[in-house]
Design an enzyme around this catalytic site. Structure first.
Site, PDB file in Angstrom:
ATOM      1  N   HIS A  62       0.820  -1.211   0.000  1.00 13.84           N
ATOM      2  CA  HIS A  62       0.000   0.000   0.000  1.00 13.84           C
ATOM      3  C   HIS A  62       0.855   1.263   0.000  1.00 13.84           C
ATOM      4  O   HIS A  62       1.409   1.648   1.023  1.00 13.84           O
ATOM      5  CB  HIS A  62      -0.890  -0.025   1.246  1.00 13.84           C
ATOM      6  CG  HIS A  62      -1.999   0.976   1.228  1.00 13.84           C
ATOM      7  ND1 HIS A  62      -3.254   0.702   1.689  1.00 13.84           N
ATOM      8  CD2 HIS A  62      -2.049   2.264   0.801  1.00 13.84           C
ATOM      9  CE1 HIS A  62      -4.035   1.759   1.550  1.00 13.84           C
ATOM     10  NE2 HIS A  62      -3.320   2.729   1.021  1.00 13.84           N
ATOM     11  N   HIS A  64       1.388   5.352  -2.120  1.00 12.59           N
ATOM     12  CA  HIS A  64       0.943   6.363  -3.084  1.00 12.59           C
ATOM     13  C   HIS A  64       2.187   6.988  -3.711  1.00 12.59           C
ATOM     14  O   HIS A  64       2.973   7.613  -3.001  1.00 12.59           O
ATOM     15  CB  HIS A  64       0.094   7.427  -2.378  1.00 12.59           C
ATOM     16  CG  HIS A  64      -1.128   6.850  -1.721  1.00 12.59           C
ATOM     17  ND1 HIS A  64      -2.328   6.720  -2.368  1.00 12.59           N
ATOM     18  CD2 HIS A  64      -1.315   6.332  -0.479  1.00 12.59           C
ATOM     19  CE1 HIS A  64      -3.220   6.154  -1.554  1.00 12.59           C
ATOM     20  NE2 HIS A  64      -2.626   5.910  -0.400  1.00 12.59           N
ATOM     21  N   ARG A  66       1.989   8.982  -6.519  1.00 10.19           N
ATOM     22  CA  ARG A  66       1.537  10.310  -7.012  1.00 10.19           C
ATOM     23  C   ARG A  66       1.799  10.588  -8.487  1.00 10.19           C
ATOM     24  O   ARG A  66       1.546  11.710  -8.935  1.00 10.19           O
ATOM     25  CB  ARG A  66       2.170  11.439  -6.186  1.00 10.19           C
ATOM     26  CG  ARG A  66       1.927  11.365  -4.692  1.00 10.19           C
ATOM     27  CD  ARG A  66       0.474  11.492  -4.328  1.00 10.19           C
ATOM     28  NE  ARG A  66       0.307  11.601  -2.872  1.00 10.19           N
ATOM     29  CZ  ARG A  66      -0.699  11.040  -2.204  1.00 10.19           C
ATOM     30  NH1 ARG A  66      -1.625  10.342  -2.848  1.00 10.19           N
ATOM     31  NH2 ARG A  66      -0.787  11.172  -0.907  1.00 10.19           N
ATOM     32  N   ASP A 154      -9.019   3.031  -3.204  1.00 12.27           N
ATOM     33  CA  ASP A 154      -8.388   3.621  -2.016  1.00 12.27           C
ATOM     34  C   ASP A 154      -8.363   5.147  -2.035  1.00 12.27           C
ATOM     35  O   ASP A 154      -8.201   5.780  -3.068  1.00 12.27           O
ATOM     36  CB  ASP A 154      -6.964   3.110  -1.816  1.00 12.27           C
ATOM     37  CG  ASP A 154      -6.397   3.614  -0.511  1.00 12.27           C
ATOM     38  OD1 ASP A 154      -7.026   3.385   0.527  1.00 12.27           O
ATOM     39  OD2 ASP A 154      -5.367   4.316  -0.533  1.00 12.27           O
ATOM     40  N   HIS A 181     -10.545   0.183   1.240  1.00 10.79           N
ATOM     41  CA  HIS A 181     -10.356   1.266   2.213  1.00 10.79           C
ATOM     42  C   HIS A 181     -11.700   1.349   2.934  1.00 10.79           C
ATOM     43  O   HIS A 181     -12.652   1.937   2.415  1.00 10.79           O
ATOM     44  CB  HIS A 181     -10.020   2.559   1.456  1.00 10.79           C
ATOM     45  CG  HIS A 181     -10.119   3.816   2.270  1.00 10.79           C
ATOM     46  ND1 HIS A 181      -9.056   4.652   2.485  1.00 10.79           N
ATOM     47  CD2 HIS A 181     -11.176   4.387   2.910  1.00 10.79           C
ATOM     48  CE1 HIS A 181      -9.449   5.679   3.227  1.00 10.79           C
ATOM     49  NE2 HIS A 181     -10.735   5.549   3.501  1.00 10.79           N
ATOM     50  N   HIS A 234      -5.061  -0.814   5.608  1.00  6.42           N
ATOM     51  CA  HIS A 234      -4.807  -0.022   6.816  1.00  6.42           C
ATOM     52  C   HIS A 234      -5.869  -0.191   7.910  1.00  6.42           C
ATOM     53  O   HIS A 234      -6.493   0.788   8.367  1.00  6.42           O
ATOM     54  CB  HIS A 234      -4.617   1.465   6.500  1.00  6.42           C
ATOM     55  CG  HIS A 234      -5.563   2.064   5.491  1.00  6.42           C
ATOM     56  ND1 HIS A 234      -6.922   1.931   5.572  1.00  6.42           N
ATOM     57  CD2 HIS A 234      -5.321   2.812   4.388  1.00  6.42           C
ATOM     58  CE1 HIS A 234      -7.478   2.577   4.556  1.00  6.42           C
ATOM     59  NE2 HIS A 234      -6.524   3.119   3.826  1.00  6.42           N
ATOM     60  N   ASP A 306       1.134   2.578   3.682  1.00  5.08           N
ATOM     61  CA  ASP A 306       0.273   3.701   3.278  1.00  5.08           C
ATOM     62  C   ASP A 306       1.103   4.980   3.117  1.00  5.08           C
ATOM     63  O   ASP A 306       0.664   6.073   3.494  1.00  5.08           O
ATOM     64  CB  ASP A 306      -0.892   3.921   4.250  1.00  5.08           C
ATOM     65  CG  ASP A 306      -2.007   4.772   3.630  1.00  5.08           C
ATOM     66  OD1 ASP A 306      -1.920   5.089   2.425  1.00  5.08           O
ATOM     67  OD2 ASP A 306      -2.958   5.125   4.343  1.00  5.08           O
ATOM     68  N   HIS A 310       2.696  14.293   0.716  1.00  3.02           N
ATOM     69  CA  HIS A 310       2.035  15.545   0.317  1.00  3.02           C
ATOM     70  C   HIS A 310       3.082  16.635   0.446  1.00  3.02           C
ATOM     71  O   HIS A 310       3.688  16.788   1.511  1.00  3.02           O
ATOM     72  CB  HIS A 310       0.846  15.872   1.235  1.00  3.02           C
ATOM     73  CG  HIS A 310      -0.283  14.879   1.157  1.00  3.02           C
ATOM     74  ND1 HIS A 310      -1.111  14.780   0.072  1.00  3.02           N
ATOM     75  CD2 HIS A 310      -0.699  13.933   2.037  1.00  3.02           C
ATOM     76  CE1 HIS A 310      -2.015  13.822   0.281  1.00  3.02           C
ATOM     77  NE2 HIS A 310      -1.780  13.286   1.460  1.00  3.02           N
ATOM     78  N   GLY A 325      -2.618  11.947   5.415  1.00  2.00           N
ATOM     79  CA  GLY A 325      -1.541  11.063   4.975  1.00  2.00           C
ATOM     80  C   GLY A 325      -0.165  11.454   5.451  1.00  2.00           C
ATOM     81  O   GLY A 325       0.126  12.640   5.665  1.00  2.00           O
TER      82      GLY A 325
HETATM   83  O1  DOR Z   1      -4.052   9.079   4.830  1.00  4.24           O
HETATM   84  C1  DOR Z   1      -4.400   8.767   3.710  1.00  4.24           C
HETATM   85  N1  DOR Z   1      -3.799   9.260   2.602  1.00  4.24           N
HETATM   86  N2  DOR Z   1      -5.416   7.913   3.570  1.00  4.24           N
HETATM   87  C2  DOR Z   1      -5.949   7.629   2.395  1.00  4.24           C
HETATM   88  O2  DOR Z   1      -6.863   6.863   2.335  1.00  4.24           O
HETATM   89  C3  DOR Z   1      -5.445   8.276   1.159  1.00  4.24           C
HETATM   90  C4  DOR Z   1      -4.062   8.727   1.323  1.00  4.24           C
HETATM   91  C5  DOR Z   1      -3.627   9.679   0.248  1.00  4.24           C
HETATM   92  O3  DOR Z   1      -3.819   9.417  -0.928  1.00  4.24           O
HETATM   93  O4  DOR Z   1      -3.004  10.690   0.600  1.00  4.24           O
HETATM   94 ZN    ZN Z   2      -6.815   4.325   2.209  1.00  7.30          ZN
END
Ligand code: DOR
Ligand code: ZN
Length: 425
Positions: A62, A64, A66, A154, A181, A234, A306, A310, A325
């Protein structure tokens, strides 16, 4: 050729915890032998793993990355470099990119970028619904042909029970896991953290544990109805874990993952600092206790990060305006050692299982140190002290609540397809 010498090999798949030397030829493991018994291989590079643990390559179910669309927060290049530093040899990337990975051309784009710029293997997850909007089912078969390993909306749950049933039916016939999710959005609407004494004290709107657990219950029933493989992402609440436990006892194909932040921190730790804002939110003391028990007793199948970068411009704002996140790759193993092994809650073999054979079983892929297998290995230290400094991260983002934390033990080298792609110092 590469020889990894003098390491302590821990491989749950072959029930090994012993000193072994490993010979790698090209991208495959060629031989696993008693220390000193490998024939001298002229010209082979030697990695001295004395004092270190050599494990199968870690898989993150899991993350991201981006890309495409939010490259100011992360790219496949920067994200996979951070993954390599965390000891991960393969990462599954969630489809909530821009555009959403809901068709084969986006899947192919991700795989092409991974091939051109990635350090570790990238295994894309396709969206369950078009645009992850929860209306129409996405082109799952086309994405499977292009290379997705699972399906998920998700960032959000699969919107309705009816759609979730349809997705599960479809994924069952394609033999793909559905990753949920789990969140009832009506219960979670407007929430910034877990509902409880702390949310009241801080004056931040909270969501109850039931926001997660009712969705897990819904999906477990649908897995029973359809026979699909269901994986809960998660998982953060005790009540959700009880649903998973019940499903497993019934013999359903239900699995779950837990993140390092959920087994380390609690809602009590939340301040107005947006680095404590993630979804699902940090849970109650009793939830954390249940997660630690589930990690020990086998109810939890995998640790997943996860990793949710950002960029500072987005995240360094007031708590209510910040996105959910936190970063996860580089602190995952060290937090697991800290919380699980050093505190005597789980064995080292079980810890390795949670990062390797556990996630591999969810995806139904092989993961073991054995001749002929891909040479993906994670080499880590059990107790050498270090301090996490997020400024040194290859990630484009800095949103970690663990910046400055002192650890004992962590990743030392990451080997993917026979190449040392990360080595500490
Ligand atoms: O904390 C999170 N960030 N939970 C999520 O379900 C999505 C993720 C994100 O894409 O930033
Ligand atoms: Zn999630």
């Amino acid at each position: 050729m590469l020889v990894i010498k003098n390491g302590r090999v821990i491989d749950p798949a072959t029930n090994t915890d012993a000193p072994r030397d490993i010979l790698i030829d090209g991208d495959k493991i060629a031989e696993v032998a008693q220390p000193g018994s490998l024939h001298a291989v002229p010209g082979a590079e030697v990695f001295d793993a004395a004092g270190l643990i050599v494990a199968p390559g870690f898989i993150d179910l899991h993350a991201h990355l981006r890309e495409p669309g939010q490259e100011s927060s992360e790219t496949i290049e920067t994200g996979t470099r951070a993954a390599a530093r965390g000891g991960f040899t393969a990462v599954c990337c969630m489809p909530n990119t821009r555009p959403v990975n809901d068709n084969a051309s986006v899947t192919r784009f991700i795989l092409d970028r991974a091939k051109a710029t990635g350090s570790v293997r990238v295994w894309p997850i396709g969206a369950a619904s078009v645009g992850s909007k929860g209306e129409a089912i996405s082109e799952i078969a086309g994405m499977k042909e292009a290379g997705i390993v699972a399906v998920s909306d998700d960032g959000k749950p699969i919107a309705t029970a009816k759609l979730a049933r349809q997705v599960m039916d479809y994924c069952r016939s394609l033999d793909l896991p559905v990753i949920e999710h789990a969140e009832d959005v009506s219960l979670a609407a407007g929430a910034l953290m877990r509902e409880g004494v702390t949310s009241t004290r801080l004056g931040l709107r909270g969501m109850p544990a039931a926001a997660e657990a009712v969705c897990v219950a819904r999906d477990v029933q649908l897995a029973k109805l359809t026979g699909a493989r269901l994986h809960i992402a998660h998982l953060s609440a005790k009540d959700s874990l009880e649903q998973v436990h019940w499903a497993k006892a019934l013999g359903l194909g239900v699995t779950c993952e837990v993140t390092p932040h959920h087994f380390t921190l609690m809602d009590e730790d939340v301040t107005y600092d947006s680095r404590f804002k993630m979804n699902p939110p940090l849970a109650a003391r009793e939830d954390r206790k249940a997660l630690l028990e589930g990690l020990a007793d086998g109810t939890v199948d995998a640790i997943a990060t996860d990793h949710a970068p950002h960029e500072p411009a987005l995240k360094d704002v007031e708590f209510d305006r910040a996105p959910f996140g936190i970063l996860g790759f580089e602190t995952a193993l060290a937090l697991a050692l800290e919380q699980l092994v050093h505190r005597g809650r789980v064995s080292l073999t079980r810890l390795v299982e949670l990062f390797t054979t556990g996630p591999a079983r969810v995806l139904q892929v092989a993961r073991r140190i054995w001749p002929g297998q891909p040479a993906d290995l994670t080499i880590f230290s059990f107790d050498s002290p270090w301090t996490y400094n997020v400024q040194e991260s290859p990630s484009k983002s800095r949103n970690s609540p663990f910046d400055g934390r002192k650890f004992k033990g962590g990743p030392v080298a990451t080997i993917v397809a026979g190449r040392v792609i990360y080595r500490a110092n």
